[in-house]
Motif scaffolding. Sequence first.
Motif, PDB file in Angstrom:
ATOM      1  N   SER A 119       0.832  -1.190   0.000  1.00 47.78           N
ATOM      2  CA  SER A 119       0.000   0.000   0.000  1.00 47.78           C
ATOM      3  C   SER A 119       0.877   1.254   0.000  1.00 47.78           C
ATOM      4  CB  SER A 119      -0.879  -0.001   1.249  1.00 47.78           C
ATOM      5  OG  SER A 119      -1.522   1.230   1.397  1.00 47.78           O
ATOM      6  N   THR A 120       0.283   2.369  -0.406  1.00 44.88           N
ATOM      7  CA  THR A 120       1.023   3.632  -0.419  1.00 44.88           C
ATOM      8  C   THR A 120       1.042   4.311   0.939  1.00 44.88           C
ATOM      9  OG1 THR A 120      -0.984   4.761  -1.174  1.00 44.88           O
ATOM     10  CG2 THR A 120       0.624   4.114  -2.862  1.00 44.88           C
ATOM     11  N   CYS A 121       0.236   3.816   1.901  1.00 40.03           N
ATOM     12  CA  CYS A 121       0.249   4.445   3.223  1.00 40.03           C
ATOM     13  C   CYS A 121      -0.103   3.436   4.307  1.00 40.03           C
ATOM     14  CB  CYS A 121      -0.715   5.631   3.280  1.00 40.03           C
ATOM     15  SG  CYS A 121      -2.441   5.166   3.397  1.00 40.03           S
ATOM     16  N   GLY A 122       0.112   3.828   5.542  1.00 34.33           N
ATOM     17  CA  GLY A 122      -0.179   2.951   6.674  1.00 34.33           C
ATOM     18  C   GLY A 122      -1.654   2.880   7.013  1.00 34.33           C
ATOM     19  N   CYS A 123      -2.475   3.706   6.369  1.00 33.36           N
ATOM     20  CA  CYS A 123      -3.911   3.713   6.642  1.00 33.36           C
ATOM     21  C   CYS A 123      -4.660   2.654   5.849  1.00 33.36           C
ATOM     22  CB  CYS A 123      -4.493   5.094   6.349  1.00 33.36           C
ATOM     23  SG  CYS A 123      -4.192   5.639   4.656  1.00 33.36           S
ATOM     24  N   PHE A 141      -9.757  11.096  -0.924  1.00 30.13           N
ATOM     25  CA  PHE A 141      -8.565  10.241  -0.918  1.00 30.13           C
ATOM     26  C   PHE A 141      -8.477   9.410  -2.185  1.00 30.13           C
ATOM     27  CE2 PHE A 141     -11.881   7.552   0.796  1.00 30.13           C
ATOM     28  CZ  PHE A 141     -11.629   6.308   0.234  1.00 30.13           C
ATOM     29  N   THR A 142      -7.253   9.084  -2.536  1.00 34.57           N
ATOM     30  CA  THR A 142      -6.929   8.109  -3.572  1.00 34.57           C
ATOM     31  C   THR A 142      -5.715   7.349  -3.064  1.00 34.57           C
ATOM     32  OG1 THR A 142      -7.730   9.536  -5.348  1.00 34.57           O
ATOM     33  CG2 THR A 142      -6.258   7.740  -5.979  1.00 34.57           C
ATOM     34  N   LYS A 143      -5.825   6.048  -2.979  1.00 37.21           N
ATOM     35  CA  LYS A 143      -4.733   5.194  -2.501  1.00 37.21           C
ATOM     36  C   LYS A 143      -4.465   4.123  -3.540  1.00 37.21           C
ATOM     37  CE  LYS A 143      -4.726   7.374   1.388  1.00 37.21           C
ATOM     38  NZ  LYS A 143      -3.726   8.367   1.636  1.00 37.21           N
ATOM     39  N   SER A 144      -3.219   3.713  -3.636  1.00 41.26           N
ATOM     40  CA  SER A 144      -2.878   2.657  -4.585  1.00 41.26           C
ATOM     41  C   SER A 144      -2.231   1.479  -3.868  1.00 41.26           C
ATOM     42  CB  SER A 144      -1.958   3.183  -5.684  1.00 41.26           C
ATOM     43  OG  SER A 144      -0.702   3.517  -5.160  1.00 41.26           O
TER      44      SER A 144
END
Length: 124
Positions: A66-70, A100-103
């Motif tokens: 993931s791109t973040c810890g969330c 938000f946008t997460k990859s």
Amino acid sequence: MKKLIILFTAIFAFIGFTAMQTKNAEIKFEKETHDFGTIKRSVPAVYEFKFTNTGTDPLILSGVKSTCGCSVADFPKAAIAPGASGVIKVTFDALTVSPFTKSFTVSSNAKTPVKSLYIKGIVE
């Protein structure tokens, strides 16, 4: 000396044939982007990306980052047989109010060894 030349020729031929083997696993997702729409803050949002191994060799997922810890992803650790399907379950836990946008980066032994999946939405 003649035996040595034959030995080296055999070794180079083996290395060459091994390098020429093609990867025959392929991952095909039903969709690569999911829009959650509007979600609540601090309430985990979950989505399952469905995929199929459309190749002729077993598909092995080596990681999903993931791109973040969330956000986190859970994926099959066992090989996916040709023609079989599986899911990558992603969970997003928003702590701030904002769009938000997460990859997620999916690594595998497929012909296309790296694929990206996306989630997006608005946290209220």
